[in-house]
Every structure is written in C-alpha cells, then in structure tokens.
Design an enzyme around this catalytic site. Structure first.
Site, PDB file in Angstrom:
ATOM      1  CE  LYS A 271      -3.657   2.532   2.479  1.00  0.00           C
ATOM      2  NZ  LYS A 271      -4.518   2.448   3.706  1.00  0.00           N
TER       3      LYS A 271
ATOM      4  NE  ARG B 100      -5.807   9.711   3.467  1.00  0.00           N
ATOM      5  CZ  ARG B 100      -4.677   9.830   3.131  1.00  0.00           C
ATOM      6  NH1 ARG B 100      -4.292  11.074   3.071  1.00  0.00           N
ATOM      7  NH2 ARG B 100      -3.609   8.776   3.084  1.00  0.00           N
TER       8      ARG B 100
ATOM      9  CE  LYS C  77      -3.655   8.301   6.882  1.00  0.00           C
ATOM     10  NZ  LYS C  77      -4.847   7.133   6.516  1.00  0.00           N
TER      11      LYS C  77
ATOM     12  CD  GLU D  74       6.110  -3.448   3.705  1.00  0.00           C
ATOM     13  OE1 GLU D  74       5.272  -4.437   4.254  1.00  0.00           O
ATOM     14  OE2 GLU D  74       6.364  -2.608   4.241  1.00  0.00           O
TER      15      GLU D  74
ATOM     16  CE  LYS E  85      -6.107   1.637  -0.287  1.00  0.00           C
ATOM     17  NZ  LYS E  85      -6.522   1.761   1.028  1.00  0.00           N
TER      18      LYS E  85
ATOM     19  CB  SER F 244     -11.648   7.114  -3.030  1.00  0.00           C
ATOM     20  OG  SER F 244     -10.588   7.673  -2.590  1.00  0.00           O
TER      21      SER F 244
ATOM     22  CE1 TYR G 277     -15.035   2.821  -2.507  1.00  0.00           C
ATOM     23  CE2 TYR G 277     -13.042   3.284  -3.948  1.00  0.00           C
ATOM     24  CZ  TYR G 277     -13.549   3.158  -2.735  1.00  0.00           C
ATOM     25  OH  TYR G 277     -12.922   3.085  -1.467  1.00  0.00           O
TER      26      TYR G 277
HETATM   27  C1  PBG Z   1      -7.359   3.542   5.722  1.00  0.00           C
HETATM   28  C2  PBG Z   1      -7.786   3.114   4.470  1.00  0.00           C
HETATM   29  C3  PBG Z   1      -7.560   3.862   3.461  1.00  0.00           C
HETATM   30  C4  PBG Z   1      -8.060   3.513   2.367  1.00  0.00           C
HETATM   31  C5  PBG Z   1      -8.489   2.224   2.342  1.00  0.00           C
HETATM   32  N1  PBG Z   1      -8.223   2.195   3.966  1.00  0.00           N
HETATM   33  C6  PBG Z   1      -7.140   5.640   3.373  1.00  0.00           C
HETATM   34  C7  PBG Z   1      -5.839   5.868   3.952  1.00  0.00           C
HETATM   35  O1  PBG Z   1      -4.681   5.135   3.911  1.00  0.00           O
HETATM   36  O2  PBG Z   1      -5.471   6.980   3.949  1.00  0.00           O
HETATM   37  C8  PBG Z   1      -8.199   4.133   0.929  1.00  0.00           C
HETATM   38  C9  PBG Z   1      -9.359   3.764   0.023  1.00  0.00           C
HETATM   39  C10 PBG Z   1      -9.584   4.609  -1.139  1.00  0.00           C
HETATM   40  O3  PBG Z   1      -8.969   5.648  -1.395  1.00  0.00           O
HETATM   41  O4  PBG Z   1     -10.571   4.363  -1.840  1.00  0.00           O
HETATM   42  N2  PBG Z   1      -6.444   2.764   6.395  1.00  0.00           N
END
Ligand code: PBG
Length: 327
Positions: free
Chosen positions: A196, A206, A218, A234, A249, A275, A314
């Site tokens: 990720k 968010r 992050k 990882e 991701k 998203s 989605y």
């Molecule tokens: C939370 C999480 C996130 C997403 C899935 N789980 C956001 C982040 O890491 O800030 C993102 C999913 C998306 O953008 O559709 N840990």
C-alpha cells in the site's frame, strides 16, 4: 514472417476475438467497498465520489440484498465514526457494539452467505486521523499492532469472514494471525494491504470517512511510490506472517507492482481501485470527455491482465451491468 504471419487474422470478427481472448471479468472477481454511518434512513452521497453513498445500517440491509441478487458476493466495510468517539488509541474500534461490529452482524443477518471483510486500521477512529497511535508526532508501530490485533479479533467475533489490515505497521499480520488462532478463529482470513503506497489517490475516501490525517502525512508507514522492489519484500513478509490474500493499492497507477507480484507469488492478489481513480473517471465522464462504460471496462480488464485475481472497486455494480450487456 509476413504474409505467413498476419496478426490481424485473429482480430477480424467478434467471434474470433472472443475465441482467443485471454482475460474476462465476472461478478465473482469483485469486492464491493461500503461506507457505513450512524443513524436511520441515512443515504448521503459522497461529494467527491458521485453516485457513491454512506449509508446507515437499515439501508445497508437493502444494499446487501441487491448486491447479492446481482451476483456480488463480497463486501469490504468501512465506518465513519462521529468526532466525539475518536481518540488517540481508537478505543471505539474495540467496542463490541460499535458501528463496524453492528455492520458485520447486519450483513450476516441479512445475507448469511455474503463474504464480509472489514477494514482494520485506526484512522477512522483516531483523533489524529492516523492509522496508528501517535506519540510525539510519531506513529508508534508496536503499540498499534496490539490494538489492531484486538480490533481484528473483535471483527471476527462479530462474524467477519476476513479482516483486512490497511495500516502498514510492521509485523501486524503475524500479530493478528496469532491472536485469531489463540482465540479459536482458525477460519477467519486475512486480506493484507501488503503493498500500500502513500498516495494522493485516497483523497475522496478520506472525505467519505472524515479521516484525513490531522498533521503530516502517511509516508512513514505507507510505501514510497518511487519504489518497486520493496513491494515484493512487503508482500512476502505478509505471506510468511499468515496473509491469505495480499493486496496492491492504489490500482491503475500500480499495475507494474501487481505484475511483479504475480510473477513471484502464488497467493491470490487483490487490486484496490481506489477513490481517487473513481473520482477522476466520474469527473471526466460528467464533462462528456470520455466514454464512461468503455473506460471502466478497459481498466478492470487491465487489472486481470496485470495478474490480479480479485478487484476491490467502487465500479463493481457498473462492472456487473457491463458484463451482463456483453453476454
Ligand atoms: C485506511 C484506508 C484508506 C483507504 C482504505 N483504507 C485511506 C488511507 O490509507 O488514508 C483508501 C481507499 C480509497 O481511497 O478508496 N487505512
């Protein structure tokens, strides 16, 4: 050699193209992310995710039935937590009557065969909007791991089939696996967000959960997107620690990573089309600049071609509509 080899022979009709086609989509490939809020009869459109909603538990029932009827058999749950329930340790995440736990039960009562996956990370519960506990401006790995394991156990007790740690703390898969085993949840699976990346594609998510980090970013826990090899390390670690499914991701900008993993590992790989990817396509389609259906389909096939065996998206309902139109 030309004319012995004319590649266009295999492209000359719909029938021959279908015959030699390497990849296809099925409703079986999809995980549907769902956003849950408190209240009743709440169905709020997420402004940066047109046609996507946050919904209360009563409407979750309706949604889950309709997904099942469409052939969509897996959901990934996220909750939006009111500000007054947030703190640094994400205490509310362990509440057996918390929104996530109730959401899991609601799905299972409505549709027992639906596969229920839950997001495991502190951010929706954290007063700092971070995935872990904050001390002196740092995200503390090992203390966070403890809470994440308890959180995963709580989801399993509520009836989750899979827990999906999305936090990127080191060693959390092992910790979760050991606690689940110790408590008798041998069959609860782990879908780990293994590779990720610290990405700007998560912005609309968010907004959906009101979970943007209150300070900083992050980058000390999510991966640096300049790196490729690290994704394999990882992922291999997560598999050794007990992950059943691994995930890459975001999606489309990270197809190289999916392919790298597919070449090296046997564990099923999930792609998460996030998203921001959804928002960009919706926006361009609203302007009339792209053919929405055609591009959704093309991107989803790209995940399969890259080597993903499942896709969190989605667009899952759009995908089913498109698949049905094809046949
Ligand atoms: C939370 C999480 C996130 C997403 C899935 N789980 C956001 C982040 O890491 O800030 C993102 C999913 C998306 O953008 O559709 N840990």
């Amino acid at each position: 050699m030309f004319p012995l080899q004319r590649n266009r022979r295999l492209r000359q009709s719909q029938a021959v193209r279908a015959l030699v086609r390497e990849h296809s989509l099925s409703p079986d490939d999809f995980i549907v992310p769902l956003f849950i809020v408190e209240g009743t009869q709440v169905k709020e459109e997420i402004p940066s995710m047109p046609d996507y909603y946050r919904m209360s538990l009563d409407l979750l029932k309706v949604e889950v039935k309709s997904l099942w009827d469409m052939g969509l058999k897996s959901v990934l749950l996220f909750v939006k937590v009111p500000d007054l329930l947030k703190d640094n340790k994400g205490t509310e995440a362990l509440n057996p009557k918390g929104l996530m736990q109730l959401a899991v039960q609601t799905v299972k009562e409505t549709c027992p065969e639906m596969l229920v996956m839950t997001d495991v990370a502190l951010d929706p519960y954290s007063s700092y909007g971070h995935d872990g506990i904050v001390e002196n401006g740092q995200i503390i790995n090992d203390a966070t791991k403890e809470i994440l394991a308890q959180m995963a156990l709580s989801h399993a007790q509520a009836g989750a089939d899979f827990v999906a740690p999305s936090d990127m703390m080191d060693g959390r898969v092992e910790h979760i696996r050991e606690l689940l085993e110790a408590e008798g949840f041998h069959h609860t699976g782990i879908m780990s967000y293994s590779a990720k990346y610290a990405s700007s594609f998560y912005g609309p998510f968010r907004d959906a959960l009101d979970s943007a980090p209150g300070f900083g970013d992050k980058k000390t826990y999510q991966m640096d997107f300049h790196n490729r090899k690290e994704a394999l390390t990882e992922t291999q670690l997560d598999i050794e620690e007990g992950a059943d499914i691994v995930m890459v991701k975001p999606g489309i900008a990270y197809l190289d990573i999916i392919r790298d993993l597919a070449n090296e590992i046997e564990t099923p790989i999930a792609a998460y089309q996030v998203s921001g990817e959804y928002a960009m396509l919706k926006a361009a389609a609203a302007k009339g600049w792209v053919d929405y259906d055609a591009i959704v389909y093309e991107q989803l096939i790209a995940f399969k071609r890259a080597g993903a065996s499942l896709i969190a998206s989605y667009f899952a309902k759009d995908a089913v509509r498109l698949i049905n139109n094809l046949s």
